[in-house]
Design a protein around this motif. Structure first.
Motif, short mmCIF file in Angstrom:
data_model
loop_
_atom_site.label_atom_id
_atom_site.label_comp_id
_atom_site.label_asym_id
_atom_site.label_seq_id
_atom_site.Cartn_x
_atom_site.Cartn_y
_atom_site.Cartn_z
N ASN A 116 53.16 35.33 45.77
CA ASN A 116 52.88 36.76 45.62
C ASN A 116 51.54 37.00 44.94
O ASN A 116 50.83 37.95 45.26
N ARG A 117 51.19 36.11 43.99
CA ARG A 117 49.89 36.26 43.34
C ARG A 117 48.75 36.12 44.34
O ARG A 117 47.81 36.94 44.36
N ILE A 118 48.83 35.13 45.19
CA ILE A 118 47.78 34.93 46.20
C ILE A 118 47.78 36.08 47.21
O ILE A 118 46.72 36.60 47.59
N LYS A 119 48.97 36.50 47.63
CA LYS A 119 49.09 37.62 48.56
C LYS A 119 48.45 38.88 47.98
O LYS A 119 47.78 39.65 48.70
N SER A 120 48.64 39.11 46.69
CA SER A 120 48.08 40.31 46.05
C SER A 120 46.57 40.37 46.21
O SER A 120 46.00 41.43 46.50
N LEU A 121 45.91 39.24 46.06
CA LEU A 121 44.46 39.21 46.18
C LEU A 121 44.01 39.61 47.59
O LEU A 121 43.07 40.41 47.76
N PHE A 122 44.67 39.07 48.59
CA PHE A 122 44.28 39.40 49.96
C PHE A 122 44.68 40.83 50.33
O PHE A 122 43.97 41.50 51.09
N ASP A 123 45.79 41.32 49.79
CA ASP A 123 46.16 42.73 49.99
C ASP A 123 45.08 43.65 49.44
O ASP A 123 44.69 44.64 50.09
N LEU A 124 44.61 43.36 48.25
CA LEU A 124 43.58 44.20 47.61
C LEU A 124 42.29 44.20 48.41
O LEU A 124 41.65 45.25 48.59
N LYS A 125 41.90 43.04 48.92
CA LYS A 125 40.70 42.99 49.75
C LYS A 125 40.89 43.79 51.03
O LYS A 125 39.98 44.50 51.48
N ASP A 126 42.07 43.68 51.62
CA ASP A 126 42.36 44.39 52.87
C ASP A 126 42.29 45.90 52.68
O ASP A 126 41.79 46.63 53.55
N ILE A 127 42.74 46.39 51.53
CA ILE A 127 42.71 47.82 51.25
C ILE A 127 41.29 48.32 51.08
O ILE A 127 40.96 49.43 51.50
N GLY A 128 40.43 47.51 50.50
CA GLY A 128 39.03 47.91 50.34
C GLY A 128 38.51 47.88 48.92
O GLY A 128 37.36 48.27 48.67
N PHE A 129 39.33 47.44 47.98
CA PHE A 129 38.86 47.30 46.60
C PHE A 129 37.72 46.29 46.50
O PHE A 129 37.64 45.35 47.29
N GLN A 130 36.87 46.46 45.48
CA GLN A 130 36.08 45.34 45.00
C GLN A 130 37.06 44.48 44.18
O GLN A 130 37.67 44.97 43.24
N VAL A 131 37.20 43.24 44.56
CA VAL A 131 38.27 42.39 44.02
C VAL A 131 37.69 41.30 43.13
O VAL A 131 36.69 40.65 43.48
N GLY A 132 38.35 41.10 41.99
CA GLY A 132 37.97 40.02 41.10
C GLY A 132 39.10 39.04 40.90
O GLY A 132 40.27 39.43 40.82
N THR A 133 38.76 37.76 40.85
CA THR A 133 39.74 36.72 40.53
C THR A 133 39.12 35.77 39.52
O THR A 133 38.03 36.01 39.00
N GLY A 134 39.83 34.66 39.22
CA GLY A 134 39.30 33.70 38.27
C GLY A 134 40.40 32.85 37.67
O GLY A 134 41.55 32.90 38.09
N PHE A 135 40.03 32.07 36.65
CA PHE A 135 40.99 31.16 36.05
C PHE A 135 40.53 30.77 34.65
O PHE A 135 39.37 30.98 34.27
N MET A 136 41.46 30.22 33.87
CA MET A 136 41.13 29.68 32.55
C MET A 136 40.65 28.25 32.69
O MET A 136 41.12 27.50 33.54
N VAL A 137 39.72 27.88 31.83
CA VAL A 137 39.15 26.53 31.82
C VAL A 137 39.80 25.74 30.68
O VAL A 137 39.75 26.15 29.52
N GLY A 138 40.44 24.63 31.04
CA GLY A 138 41.03 23.77 30.03
C GLY A 138 42.45 24.12 29.66
O GLY A 138 42.95 23.65 28.63
N VAL A 139 43.13 24.92 30.48
CA VAL A 139 44.53 25.21 30.21
C VAL A 139 45.33 23.90 30.31
O VAL A 139 45.04 23.06 31.16
N PRO A 140 46.31 23.69 29.44
CA PRO A 140 47.07 22.43 29.48
C PRO A 140 47.67 22.16 30.86
O PRO A 140 48.24 23.04 31.49
N GLY A 141 47.49 20.92 31.33
CA GLY A 141 47.99 20.52 32.64
C GLY A 141 46.96 20.60 33.74
O GLY A 141 47.18 20.09 34.84
N GLN A 142 45.82 21.23 33.47
CA GLN A 142 44.76 21.38 34.49
C GLN A 142 43.95 20.09 34.60
O GLN A 142 43.52 19.53 33.59
N GLU A 143 43.74 19.63 35.82
CA GLU A 143 42.92 18.45 36.08
C GLU A 143 41.62 18.88 36.79
O GLU A 143 41.54 19.99 37.33
N ILE A 144 40.65 17.99 36.78
CA ILE A 144 39.38 18.28 37.46
C ILE A 144 39.61 18.56 38.94
O ILE A 144 38.96 19.43 39.53
N GLU A 145 40.56 17.86 39.54
CA GLU A 145 40.89 18.11 40.95
C GLU A 145 41.36 19.55 41.15
O GLU A 145 41.05 20.18 42.17
#
Length: 348
Positions: free
Chosen positions: A180-209
């Motif tokens: 649903n999180r991923i769907k929300s981003l594409f729904d917002l783009k489809d509607i016509g919003f300027q859309v922003g996304t992103g992520f935290m750097v170094g959150v526990p469990g995150q790998e370089i991959e």
């Protein structure tokens, strides 16, 4: 590494393997070269301007229990608040008088803020200040809800995907739907919003991959805005004892994203400045071009604590804005108080 940086500069993307290679093996001299290339692209499109957004943290109630977030429903030590619609509108009026032309309404997923309540606030702000932009950062809703908010006049929507790794997403966001999180981003783009996304750097469990996959997902989504900042633990969350993310890796990723999406709007985030105040201005030198001072009334903003150590100042004042302008000038940049839309964006 310079060959990979040049390829990224020229082609605006790299393979996953090459992104991983770059992130793992770049040295300090090569990193400075990356920053120089990112700055050159930033300068080509935006010169040394920095767009300003006025942040209004309207509520710290949230129905979710994200494991890293200080306003999680499970934080029983937090003083909760909702701003009234009148308070939100008054805050926008004060911001407008100071010269702000973009207002970012940010809050937890507060069920008391219905579509109708949001629509009324948005409509009031847009009626008073038709040339101003309204950005929402209010989490997941239905596509029908997003459409109603767009029709009320909202221009932009920020919703970070957080991580493209489904297993990690589900660990960080119990009972929430990755799909649903991923769907929300594409729904917002489809509607016509300027859309922003992103992520935290170094959150526990995150790998370089995972980070390489995040970069490639952002390239595929082609958002208008990208917000990344270092993970900072909060004392009342399950991740309280974890280490904060790296500012240097965050700069590297901002630079890479500037080369991947040359005209994107990228903030130098409060979380970067929380680690060290001068980090904000280094963010501009490696590709960021947006800053978001906090207009929230002081008595509320001190209770909007996503992570520990967040800077709390009276930024809803003329003096604070002038100080920000001076600090930017001292760092070689200038504040642009215009709306700062994504290039060539038009409402549908």
């Amino acid at each position: 590494m310079r060959d990979l940086i040049n390829e990224l500069y020229q082609e605006q993307t790299l393979s996953k393997a090459n992104l991983i290679n770059l992130l793992l093996h770049i040295n300090d001299e090569e990193r400075e070269y990356l920053y120089e290339k990112a700055y050159s692209v930033r300068y080509e499109h935006y010169k040394n301007s920095v767009y300003v957004r006025g942040l209004i943290e309207f509520s710290n109630y949230c129905k979710n229990d994200c494991t890293y977030c200080g306003i999680s429903i499970h934080n029983k030590e937090l003083t909760r608040y909702h701003m009234t619609p009148e308070e939100v509108i008054k805050t926008a009026e004060i911001g407008y008088s100071l010269g702000f032309r973009t207002f970012v309404m940010q809050g937890g997923e507060d069920t008391s803020f219905t579509d109708d309540k949001f629509a009324a606030i948005i409509s009031s702000i847009k009626t008073q200040f038709p040339e101003a932009a309204v950005t929402l950062s209010i989490g997941e809703r239905s596509k029908e809800s997003y459409q109603k908010l767009y029709d009320a006049g909202a221009d932009r929507f920020l919703i970070r995907h957080e991580t493209i790794n489904k297993n990690l997403y589900e660990k960080l966001h119990p009972k929430m739907s990755y799909e649903n999180r991923i769907k929300s981003l594409f729904d917002l783009k489809d509607i016509g919003f300027q859309v922003g996304t992103g992520f935290m750097v170094g959150v526990p469990g995150q790998e370089i991959e995972d980070i390489a996959d995040d970069l490639l997902f952002i390239k595929e989504l082609n958002p208008h805005m990208i917000g990344i900042g270092p993970f900072i633990p909060h004392k009342n969350t399950p991740l309280r004892d974890e280490s904060a993310g790296s500012a240097e890796l965050t700069y590297t990723l901002i630079a890479i994203l500037r080369l991947m999406l040359p005209t994107s709007l990228i903030p130098s985030t409060t979380s970067l400045a929380t680690l060290k105040s001068e980090n904000r201005y280094k963010g501009f030198r490696v590709g960021a071009n947006v800053v978001m001072p906090n207009l929230t009334p002081y008595d509320y903003k001190k209770s909007y604590q996503l992570y520990d150590g967040k800077k709390i100042t009276d930024t809803e004042s003329y003096e604070a804005l002038e100080q920000l302008k001076k600090e930017c000038l001292d760092a070689g940049f200038y504040i642009d108080m215009a709306r700062g839309d994504y290039k060539n964006w038009r409402r549908k």
